[in-house]
Design a protein around this motif. Structure first.
Motif, short mmCIF file in Angstrom:
data_model
loop_
_atom_site.label_atom_id
_atom_site.label_comp_id
_atom_site.label_asym_id
_atom_site.label_seq_id
_atom_site.Cartn_x
_atom_site.Cartn_y
_atom_site.Cartn_z
N ARG A 78 0.76 -1.26 0.27
CA ARG A 78 -0.25 -0.13 0.10
C ARG A 78 1.08 1.17 0.55
O ARG A 78 1.77 1.05 0.44
N PHE A 79 -0.10 2.39 -0.71
CA PHE A 79 1.45 3.13 -1.02
C PHE A 79 0.42 4.07 0.36
O PHE A 79 -1.06 4.83 0.68
N VAL A 80 1.15 5.34 0.84
CA VAL A 80 0.71 6.46 2.48
C VAL A 80 1.08 7.72 1.82
O VAL A 80 2.44 8.07 1.43
N ALA A 81 0.61 8.70 1.99
CA ALA A 81 1.12 10.06 1.03
C ALA A 81 0.44 11.29 2.01
O ALA A 81 -0.33 10.58 3.10
N SER A 82 1.31 12.15 2.40
CA SER A 82 0.81 13.01 3.65
C SER A 82 1.19 14.78 2.88
O SER A 82 2.31 14.72 2.28
N VAL A 83 0.22 15.49 3.38
CA VAL A 83 0.29 16.81 2.90
C VAL A 83 0.54 17.43 4.88
O VAL A 83 -0.75 17.17 5.48
N PRO A 84 1.32 18.46 4.52
CA PRO A 84 0.98 19.08 5.87
C PRO A 84 0.39 20.51 5.98
O PRO A 84 0.34 21.17 4.21
N VAL A 85 -0.70 20.93 7.04
CA VAL A 85 -1.25 21.89 6.90
C VAL A 85 -0.40 22.60 8.47
O VAL A 85 -0.04 22.15 8.85
N VAL A 86 0.18 24.41 7.67
CA VAL A 86 0.65 24.92 7.85
C VAL A 86 0.49 26.22 8.78
O VAL A 86 -0.57 26.72 7.67
N THR A 87 0.83 26.85 9.75
CA THR A 87 0.22 27.66 10.04
C THR A 87 1.55 28.63 10.31
O THR A 87 3.07 28.32 10.27
N PHE A 88 1.72 29.96 10.77
CA PHE A 88 2.40 31.37 10.95
C PHE A 88 2.46 30.89 12.08
O PHE A 88 1.79 31.47 12.67
N ASP A 89 4.05 30.87 12.44
CA ASP A 89 4.01 30.97 14.36
C ASP A 89 5.02 32.06 14.20
O ASP A 89 6.09 32.53 13.61
N ALA A 90 4.55 33.53 15.10
CA ALA A 90 4.48 34.73 15.56
C ALA A 90 5.91 34.28 15.92
O ALA A 90 7.09 35.38 15.91
N ASP A 91 6.35 33.61 16.98
CA ASP A 91 7.52 33.86 17.81
C ASP A 91 8.83 33.66 16.87
O ASP A 91 9.86 33.82 16.85
N ASN A 109 6.37 29.84 9.20
CA ASN A 109 5.14 28.82 8.71
C ASN A 109 5.66 27.54 9.53
O ASN A 109 7.04 26.75 8.89
N VAL A 110 5.30 27.13 10.10
CA VAL A 110 5.56 25.17 10.81
C VAL A 110 4.25 24.78 10.78
O VAL A 110 3.24 25.08 10.68
N PRO A 111 5.09 23.08 10.64
CA PRO A 111 3.38 22.36 10.14
C PRO A 111 2.90 22.17 11.51
O PRO A 111 3.45 22.04 12.57
N LYS A 112 1.20 22.35 11.42
CA LYS A 112 0.00 21.78 12.45
C LYS A 112 -0.01 20.94 12.83
O LYS A 112 -0.47 20.59 13.74
N ALA A 113 -0.05 20.14 11.22
CA ALA A 113 -1.15 19.16 11.09
C ALA A 113 0.15 18.81 9.81
O ALA A 113 0.16 18.72 9.08
N TYR A 114 -0.89 16.97 9.65
CA TYR A 114 -0.34 16.34 8.86
C TYR A 114 -1.78 15.44 7.75
O TYR A 114 -2.30 14.45 8.95
N ALA A 115 -2.48 16.09 6.86
CA ALA A 115 -3.23 15.03 6.71
C ALA A 115 -2.76 14.03 5.89
O ALA A 115 -2.02 13.10 4.88
N VAL A 116 -3.20 12.33 6.51
CA VAL A 116 -2.24 11.21 5.71
C VAL A 116 -3.59 10.69 5.07
O VAL A 116 -4.99 10.42 5.01
N VAL A 117 -3.33 10.13 4.02
CA VAL A 117 -4.05 8.93 2.97
C VAL A 117 -3.67 7.66 3.01
O VAL A 117 -2.35 7.49 2.35
N VAL A 118 -4.49 6.61 3.50
CA VAL A 118 -3.22 5.33 2.81
C VAL A 118 -4.01 4.55 2.24
O VAL A 118 -5.54 4.43 1.65
#
Length: 407
Positions: A163-176, A180-189
């Motif tokens: 099987r194949f796994v793919a991930s796309v990061p959901v990024v947000t801007f970190d003021a500190d 841009n930093v990854p907040k979460a990852y959308a993963v599909v199998v």
């Protein structure tokens, strides 16, 4: 005195000798069983068997690169589709993921996509945060998750189960951090499923390709068999016509050395048959010819040797015996190769080879005999049909009286 080194062979001569050894090895060791097949089975079935074996082997071996190419194509397409679905998953739920309210997370549309086995969102620490019913669980694809932690890039990978796994990061801007930093990852199998090149498809493809190859093989068999049969059929017709009409030549335009060698032998045989049909010339030729040559040897006065067309010594004058000290009992009715003097063997063989090509010329060579440099002369004697019967060898002194031998 040291023995002089043997002359170096040219590259062409060495190559011809090596090719001759290889050819002898193939004929004596490698292919006797193959040569035996036409003796047991009809030739057409042997040829048909070789062509069918070729078609079967070629079809079977062609599945190896085909399987590799197909598997690579399926892998590439599966990775692309898994990544595309992951992008759609991230896009559909982007607002929910950014807000942190995972209760509104939706995967129903994604799971309806053919081949998608699982879809979820993981946090940056690797725990499932959506869908809500699986929040806090660890994903099965732990190895893949550990690779993508902290990455801002899209990623795909293949699991052990195909099987194949793919991930796309959901990024947000970190003021500190002001980045841009990854907040979460959308993963599909993704499971390739029916796209896979399984044994059933491989066998089906093998049967189809083999069927096409056999059809082409039958066409090839027909062409090859007719091509091989054609010169033999033409040879039979022309040989039959030559025997009925008394012709002495067969000409077949077929660029095949083995066939041309056979035609040369057949033309020689037909020429001899045509000559032997002249009974009067044949009868008069042999009996009176032998006596005539013997009388000429006596009239010459110089030492003489008579060799027939098979290189067998037939006559020798007493003066030749006295000059060479060769007894008549030793060399008469023997091959030239049995002459005790190797140098004389070579000289006679050389002169005979020259006389074969020109019946109207006397060929000469020098040879030291009993301490004197003498001249060997050779004249080919042919019958009425032009075939060589004898080679007359005479021994005469040099024109300068033998001074060359003293030198």
């Amino acid at each position: 005195m040291a023995t002089p080194p043997a002359p170096a062979q040219s590259f062409g001569s060495a190559l011809q000798q090596q090719l001759k050894r290889v050819e002898d090895y193939v004929d004596r060791v490698a292919l006797p069983g193959v040569y035996r097949l036409p003796q047991v089975f009809e030739f057409r079935f042997v040829l048909l068997g070789f062509i069918f074996f070729y078609c079967f082997a070629l079809t079977l071996l062609s599945l190896i690169p085909l399987n590799t190419i197909t598997s690579e194509s399926i892998s590439t397409e599966s990775r692309r589709r898994a990544l595309t679905v992951a992008r759609v998953l991230a896009e559909i739920n982007e607002k929910t993921l950014r807000s942190g309210d995972y209760g509104g997370f939706r995967t129903d549309l994604i799971l309806k996509e053919e081949g998608v086995e699982d879809a979820y969102v993981i946090s940056k620490d690797g725990k499932i945060v959506a869908p809500p019913e699986r929040m806090g669980n660890s994903p099965k694809e732990a190895g893949f998750v550990s690779k993508i932690k902290g990455s801002l890039r899209e990623a795909t990978d293949e699991t052990a189960g195909g099987r194949f796994v793919a991930s796309v990061p959901v990024v947000t801007f970190d003021a500190d951090l002001q980045q841009n930093v990854p907040k979460a990852y959308a993963v599909v199998v993704y499971n390739p499923g029916n796209l896979a090149f399984d044994e059933g498809r491989a066998f089906s493809l093998f049967v189809q390709v083999l069927t096409l190859a056999v059809i082409i093989g039958f066409v090839l068999f027909f062409l090859l068999y007719r091509l091989i049969e054609f010169p033999f059929r033409l040879l039979h017709e022309q040989l039959d016509l030559s025997l009925r009409e008394g012709r002495d030549q067969i000409d077949i335009r077929f660029n095949f050395p083995a066939l041309q060698n056979l035609l040369t032998s057949l033309n020689s045989l037909l020429s001899r048959l045509a000559a032997s049909s002249q009974v009067e010339q044949a009868v008069v030729g042999k009996g009176s010819r032998d006596q005539e040559v013997a009388n000429i040897m006596q009239l010459i006065g110089y030492p003489c040797l008579l060799i027939d067309a098979n290189f067998i010594v037939q006559r020798m004058t007493p003066s030749f015996e006295a000059l060479t000290n060769f007894s008549a009992e030793r060399i008469l009715n023997q091959k030239v190769a049995e002459i005790p003097d190797p140098a004389m063997q070579q000289n006679i063989q050389h002169l005979v080879n020259q006389a074969q090509n020109n019946l109207s010329q006397i060929f000469s060579d020098h040879l030291e005999i009993s301490g004197h440099m003498l001249t060997l002369n050779c004249q080919a004697l042919a019958n009425a049909s032009g075939d060589i019967e004898y080679y007359l060898i005479t021994v005469t002194p040099l024109a300068d009286g033998g001074k060359e031998g003293a030198a």
